[in-house]
Design a protein around this motif. Structure first.
Motif, PDB file in Angstrom:
ATOM      1  N   ALA A 435       0.827  -1.210   0.000  1.00 15.11           N
ATOM      2  CA  ALA A 435       0.000   0.000   0.000  1.00 15.11           C
ATOM      3  C   ALA A 435       0.860   1.258   0.000  1.00 15.11           C
ATOM      4  O   ALA A 435       0.544   2.238  -0.698  1.00 15.11           O
ATOM      5  N   TYR A 436       1.945   1.255   0.757  1.00 20.10           N
ATOM      6  CA  TYR A 436       2.836   2.417   0.781  1.00 20.10           C
ATOM      7  C   TYR A 436       3.477   2.640  -0.594  1.00 20.10           C
ATOM      8  O   TYR A 436       3.622   3.787  -1.051  1.00 20.10           O
ATOM      9  N   LEU A 437       3.865   1.566  -1.269  1.00 20.52           N
ATOM     10  CA  LEU A 437       4.465   1.709  -2.594  1.00 20.52           C
ATOM     11  C   LEU A 437       3.460   2.273  -3.590  1.00 20.52           C
ATOM     12  O   LEU A 437       3.837   3.029  -4.496  1.00 20.52           O
ATOM     13  N   ARG A 438       2.184   1.922  -3.431  1.00 26.55           N
ATOM     14  CA  ARG A 438       1.161   2.437  -4.340  1.00 26.55           C
ATOM     15  C   ARG A 438       0.859   3.925  -4.076  1.00 26.55           C
ATOM     16  O   ARG A 438       0.170   4.572  -4.875  1.00 26.55           O
ATOM     17  N   CYS A 439       1.339   4.452  -2.961  1.00 23.13           N
ATOM     18  CA  CYS A 439       1.143   5.875  -2.647  1.00 23.13           C
ATOM     19  C   CYS A 439       2.219   6.755  -3.285  1.00 23.13           C
ATOM     20  O   CYS A 439       2.072   7.985  -3.324  1.00 23.13           O
ATOM     21  N   ILE A 440       3.304   6.162  -3.763  1.00 24.80           N
ATOM     22  CA  ILE A 440       4.407   6.941  -4.339  1.00 24.80           C
ATOM     23  C   ILE A 440       3.944   7.765  -5.544  1.00 24.80           C
ATOM     24  O   ILE A 440       4.294   8.955  -5.666  1.00 24.80           O
ATOM     25  N   PRO A 441       3.131   7.206  -6.475  1.00 30.11           N
ATOM     26  CA  PRO A 441       2.651   8.023  -7.603  1.00 30.11           C
ATOM     27  C   PRO A 441       1.871   9.262  -7.159  1.00 30.11           C
ATOM     28  O   PRO A 441       1.921  10.299  -7.833  1.00 30.11           O
ATOM     29  N   ALA A 442       1.140   9.173  -6.053  1.00 31.81           N
ATOM     30  CA  ALA A 442       0.379  10.334  -5.572  1.00 31.81           C
ATOM     31  C   ALA A 442       1.322  11.484  -5.210  1.00 31.81           C
ATOM     32  O   ALA A 442       0.993  12.664  -5.426  1.00 31.81           O
ATOM     33  N   LEU A 443       2.495  11.163  -4.675  1.00 34.63           N
ATOM     34  CA  LEU A 443       3.490  12.196  -4.357  1.00 34.63           C
ATOM     35  C   LEU A 443       4.148  12.733  -5.624  1.00 34.63           C
ATOM     36  O   LEU A 443       4.427  13.933  -5.733  1.00 34.63           O
ATOM     37  N   GLN A 444       4.375  11.838  -6.579  1.00 37.66           N
ATOM     38  CA  GLN A 444       5.040  12.265  -7.808  1.00 37.66           C
ATOM     39  C   GLN A 444       4.149  13.129  -8.692  1.00 37.66           C
ATOM     40  O   GLN A 444       4.639  13.937  -9.482  1.00 37.66           O
ATOM     41  N   LYS A 445       2.822  12.947  -8.569  1.00 41.47           N
ATOM     42  CA  LYS A 445       1.882  13.716  -9.399  1.00 41.47           C
ATOM     43  C   LYS A 445       1.659  15.136  -8.878  1.00 41.47           C
ATOM     44  O   LYS A 445       1.046  15.960  -9.564  1.00 41.47           O
ATOM     45  N   LEU A 446       2.131  15.423  -7.673  1.00 39.04           N
ATOM     46  CA  LEU A 446       1.951  16.763  -7.126  1.00 39.04           C
ATOM     47  C   LEU A 446       2.713  17.776  -7.977  1.00 39.04           C
ATOM     48  O   LEU A 446       3.814  17.487  -8.468  1.00 39.04           O
ATOM     49  N   PRO A 447       2.153  18.977  -8.184  1.00 38.58           N
ATOM     50  CA  PRO A 447       2.911  20.009  -8.912  1.00 38.58           C
ATOM     51  C   PRO A 447       4.181  20.368  -8.140  1.00 38.58           C
ATOM     52  O   PRO A 447       4.220  20.315  -6.916  1.00 38.58           O
ATOM     53  N   SER A 448       5.209  20.730  -8.867  1.00 39.77           N
ATOM     54  CA  SER A 448       6.493  21.048  -8.240  1.00 39.77           C
ATOM     55  C   SER A 448       6.316  22.170  -7.225  1.00 39.77           C
ATOM     56  O   SER A 448       5.634  23.178  -7.490  1.00 39.77           O
ATOM     57  N   ALA A 449       6.933  21.978  -6.058  1.00 41.48           N
ATOM     58  CA  ALA A 449       6.830  22.976  -4.990  1.00 41.48           C
ATOM     59  C   ALA A 449       7.661  24.200  -5.349  1.00 41.48           C
ATOM     60  O   ALA A 449       8.745  24.088  -5.929  1.00 41.48           O
ATOM     61  N   GLN A 450       7.136  25.381  -5.015  1.00 40.08           N
ATOM     62  CA  GLN A 450       7.868  26.619  -5.274  1.00 40.08           C
ATOM     63  C   GLN A 450       9.046  26.784  -4.326  1.00 40.08           C
ATOM     64  O   GLN A 450      10.035  27.442  -4.648  1.00 40.08           O
ATOM     65  N   VAL A 451       8.951  26.157  -3.155  1.00 37.63           N
ATOM     66  CA  VAL A 451      10.034  26.229  -2.171  1.00 37.63           C
ATOM     67  C   VAL A 451      10.852  24.944  -2.272  1.00 37.63           C
ATOM     68  O   VAL A 451      10.298  23.846  -2.145  1.00 37.63           O
ATOM     69  N   PRO A 452      12.160  25.019  -2.498  1.00 35.62           N
ATOM     70  CA  PRO A 452      12.981  23.809  -2.656  1.00 35.62           C
ATOM     71  C   PRO A 452      12.901  22.865  -1.466  1.00 35.62           C
ATOM     72  O   PRO A 452      12.890  21.642  -1.633  1.00 35.62           O
ATOM     73  N   GLU A 453      12.832  23.410  -0.242  1.00 38.76           N
ATOM     74  CA  GLU A 453      12.778  22.569   0.945  1.00 38.76           C
ATOM     75  C   GLU A 453      11.492  21.745   0.993  1.00 38.76           C
ATOM     76  O   GLU A 453      11.484  20.624   1.480  1.00 38.76           O
ATOM     77  N   HIS A 454      10.383  22.315   0.491  1.00 45.13           N
ATOM     78  CA  HIS A 454       9.128  21.562   0.456  1.00 45.13           C
ATOM     79  C   HIS A 454       9.255  20.359  -0.469  1.00 45.13           C
ATOM     80  O   HIS A 454       8.810  19.253  -0.141  1.00 45.13           O
ATOM     81  N   GLN A 455       9.863  20.576  -1.625  1.00 43.88           N
ATOM     82  CA  GLN A 455      10.066  19.474  -2.568  1.00 43.88           C
ATOM     83  C   GLN A 455      10.986  18.422  -1.975  1.00 43.88           C
ATOM     84  O   GLN A 455      10.767  17.213  -2.126  1.00 43.88           O
ATOM     85  N   MET A 456      12.003  18.867  -1.272  1.00 40.68           N
ATOM     86  CA  MET A 456      12.936  17.954  -0.619  1.00 40.68           C
ATOM     87  C   MET A 456      12.217  17.114   0.438  1.00 40.68           C
ATOM     88  O   MET A 456      12.465  15.912   0.567  1.00 40.68           O
ATOM     89  N   GLY A 457      11.313  17.726   1.190  1.00 42.02           N
ATOM     90  CA  GLY A 457      10.553  17.009   2.208  1.00 42.02           C
ATOM     91  C   GLY A 457       9.657  15.934   1.607  1.00 42.02           C
ATOM     92  O   GLY A 457       9.551  14.825   2.135  1.00 42.02           O
ATOM     93  N   ARG A 458       8.997  16.253   0.479  1.00 41.33           N
ATOM     94  CA  ARG A 458       8.171  15.257  -0.210  1.00 41.33           C
ATOM     95  C   ARG A 458       9.009  14.057  -0.641  1.00 41.33           C
ATOM     96  O   ARG A 458       8.584  12.908  -0.526  1.00 41.33           O
ATOM     97  N   GLU A 459      10.202  14.331  -1.168  1.00 42.04           N
ATOM     98  CA  GLU A 459      11.071  13.256  -1.646  1.00 42.04           C
ATOM     99  C   GLU A 459      11.552  12.379  -0.486  1.00 42.04           C
ATOM    100  O   GLU A 459      11.729  11.165  -0.649  1.00 42.04           O
ATOM    101  N   ILE A 460      11.757  12.989   0.669  1.00 39.15           N
ATOM    102  CA  ILE A 460      12.151  12.211   1.851  1.00 39.15           C
ATOM    103  C   ILE A 460      11.055  11.216   2.228  1.00 39.15           C
ATOM    104  O   ILE A 460      11.315  10.042   2.499  1.00 39.15           O
ATOM    105  N   VAL A 461       9.795  11.680   2.223  1.00 44.06           N
ATOM    106  CA  VAL A 461       8.668  10.785   2.522  1.00 44.06           C
ATOM    107  C   VAL A 461       8.545   9.714   1.441  1.00 44.06           C
ATOM    108  O   VAL A 461       8.338   8.527   1.741  1.00 44.06           O
ATOM    109  N   ARG A 462       8.691  10.106   0.177  1.00 47.96           N
ATOM    110  CA  ARG A 462       8.575   9.158  -0.940  1.00 47.96           C
ATOM    111  C   ARG A 462       9.589   8.022  -0.808  1.00 47.96           C
ATOM    112  O   ARG A 462       9.253   6.843  -0.963  1.00 47.96           O
TER     113      ARG A 462
END
Length: 563
Positions: A435-462
């Motif tokens: 189930a966690y692996l199937r959630c990875i596309p949901a994170l990847q489909k998000l529009p790119s964050a304007q703040v680099p740290e926000h994008q970095m945080g998403r990638e850490i969770v992914r």
């Protein structure tokens, strides 16, 4: 000016080691915390999955404990180095928070928190990173994962799915899963199930209908007119009071009502004087009034609450003191189809005048208290009261060949029951980390964050979402990288069955996890990991060498407790 500034910084670093407390800064502080986090996570991660390993825990002066429960392992990890131990304690908080919230998923929370913390700390080493914005990115990523899990969740619609959830929590034990499934089928999803230790080696379930009190008649003479040692009162009146019965005159109006109506009378009170019991027994033996005296269960405020529960369940009024007894009316008495009393317990069946709205209000009140309960003893008492009010209560007696085995199996049953409750309420998703692996596309489909740290945080969770499946495969002896790659290449409920070592449709095989457990684990892990990554200063007590007297006896005692 530059020399002066350099000297100030150098003095700061030197003085840091001379404080009354040990103070560490920046990268060094985070590295020390990470050492403790890794030790804790390595200990807990070994228990994950159907092929997870056992952990043997030393217990001073008693037998060691063996368990596969992540929370139990985490609560027993204590590190000698205070700096490392702080990291372990923070990770323990993740397991305890998850355990308190949903009663399961402690190992998942630990693995996810370690993965996010390691990547978060690594990110802070890379360059100028705003750690607060990084924390916001990690928390945003965890919220997206929780939403994706909700969309993926499917409702539990039959008892087979209930048994599948229980089987996963019980490490594949089909018989125990069927035991839980049969019990829930008998009681319904809101039924109360208690866990107790059995005196034998087998597990068994006992279901009690009606209200069962853990107290019997106050005198064996009450059973003299019955066959054997059990007294049965049919179409019985019920008098409930918190007053101590010191004189017969206090209960004389109730006795007269019972005689006029030609019905038996069951009196439940905190205390009966010896003279009162003699008179009641004499009345019974003379055939004037069929009566029985039973001591009220519990003590103090707990006794008061149990008697209030009983009054609501039986449609009676609880008479608080002697003045209330003196004003007794027929409306104050409860009426039941049958009451069965022996030396140790009282079983009351089918109240006639119970009010449904009063029952529902009392049940809701106890459920609110259960949500606020802190200790296992308090939770057990409240569940017992809830079962009495609902009129049915199941007790699973957990057996085993030794005390060590019984304790370990009881932990598993407890986790399984909580997992089943969560699954019935919130649904299930594919298990095995799928189930966690199937959630990875949901994170990847998000529009790119304007703040680099926000994008970095998403990638850490992914990246952390890969770890549960990886760890399950590793514990099962499979190639974890290959397993994660193949599951990611698949879709839907396709995943890895660690118990059998092959790939399959997980839902078809009954390999599922409760949705709320996975949501709680990722949410708590993100909170703890983001705090670890944003830590800048670490303050601990200076280690103190214990002074042990030279007396040989004291030396032996000190050695026994690890000093």
């Amino acid at each position: 000016m530059f020399r002066m500034l350099s000297r100030i910084i150098l003095n700061r670093c030197i003085c840091a080691r001379n404080y009354a407390k040990d103070v560490r800064f920046g990268r060094e502080a985070r590295s020390l915390l990470l050492r403790g986090v890794n030790i804790m996570a390595n200990a807990v991660a070994t228990t994950l999955g159907p092929r997870g390993r056992n952990v043997l825990i030393e217990q001073l002066l008693i037998s060691p404990r063996i368990t596969k429960d992540g929370a139990t392992v985490a609560n027993n990890v204590q590190l000698k180095d205070r700096r490392w131990n702080l990291g372990a304690q923070l990770l323990r908080q993740a397991t305890n928070d998850t355990n308190n919230e949903v009663g399961n998923g402690t190992t998942l929370a630990t693995i996810l928190a370690r993965g996010m913390a390691c990547q978060g700390i690594q990110a802070t080493r890379a360059g100028q990173v705003n750690v607060q914005l990084l924390r916001e990115g990690i928390l945003e990523g965890s919220r997206v994962v929780c939403e994706a899990l909700s969309e993926m969740s499917e409702s539990v619609v039959n008892i087979g799915q209930v048994e599948a959830v229980a089987k996963m929590a019980l490490n594949g034990n089909e018989r125990q899963a069927e035991l839980i499934g049969d019990t829930i089928l008998e009681l319904g999803e809101d039924g109360v199930i208690l866990l107790k230790e059995s005196h034998g080696s087998e597990d068994e379930v006992k279901i009690q209908e009606g209200v069962c009190l853990p107290t019997g008649y106050c005198s064996p003479f009450f059973a003299m007119s019955a066959n054997g040692d059990t007294l049965e009162l049919g179409n019985c009146l019920l008098l409930l009071t918190l007053a101590k019965i010191d004189e017969v005159s206090q209960i004389l109006p109730a006795l007269e009502m019972a005689k006029v109506r030609q019905q038996p009378l069951l009196i439940i009170a905190p205390h009966f004087a010896s003279e009162v019991l003699r008179v009641l027994v004499h009345n019974l033996l003379q055939g004037r009034v069929q009566v029985c005296a039973v001591k009220a269960p519990g003590f103090g405020e707990e006794q008061r609450e149990q008697m209030r529960d009983l009054a609501v369940a039986m449609g009676a009024n609880l008479l608080e003191d002697a003045t209330w007894l003196a004003k007794l009316t027929e409306e104050d008495l409860g009426e039941v189809v049958s009451a069965i009393v022996d030396a140790k317990k009282t079983h009351i069946l089918e109240p006639i005048n119970a009010k449904e709205e009063d029952m529902e209000g009392r049940i809701e009140h106890i459920r609110e208290l259960i949500e606020e309960a802190v200790t296992d003893q308090e939770l057990n008492q409240l569940n017992t009261r809830l079962g009495r009010l609902q009129g049915h209560l199941a007790t699973i007696y957990v057996g085993g060949s030794s005390e060590l085995e019984v304790t370990e199996r009881k932990d598993r049953f407890k986790n399984a029951l909580l997992a089943v409750r969560g699954a019935i309420r919130d649904g299930v998703v594919p298990g095995g980390g799928c189930a966690y692996l199937r959630c990875i596309p949901a994170l990847q489909k998000l529009p790119s964050a304007q703040v680099p740290e926000h994008q970095m945080g998403r990638e850490i969770v992914r990246d952390a979402l890969r770890l549960p499946c990886y760890t399950i495969a590793l514990n099962a002896g499979a190639d974890p990288d290959e397993v994660v790659r193949r599951v990611l290449a698949g879709s839907g409920t396709f995943g890895f069955d660690a118990a059998n070592g092959d790939f399959c449709d997980l839902a078809a095989r009954g390999i599922v996890d409760p949705t709320n457990v996975l949501q709680a684990a990722v949410g708590v892990a993100a909170g703890i990991a983001s705090l670890l990554a944003t830590t800048e200063v670490l303050i601990t007590e200076q280690p103190v060498k214990r002074k042990i007297p030279k007396n040989q006896v004291t030396r032996d005692l000190a050695k026994l407790v690890g000093m």
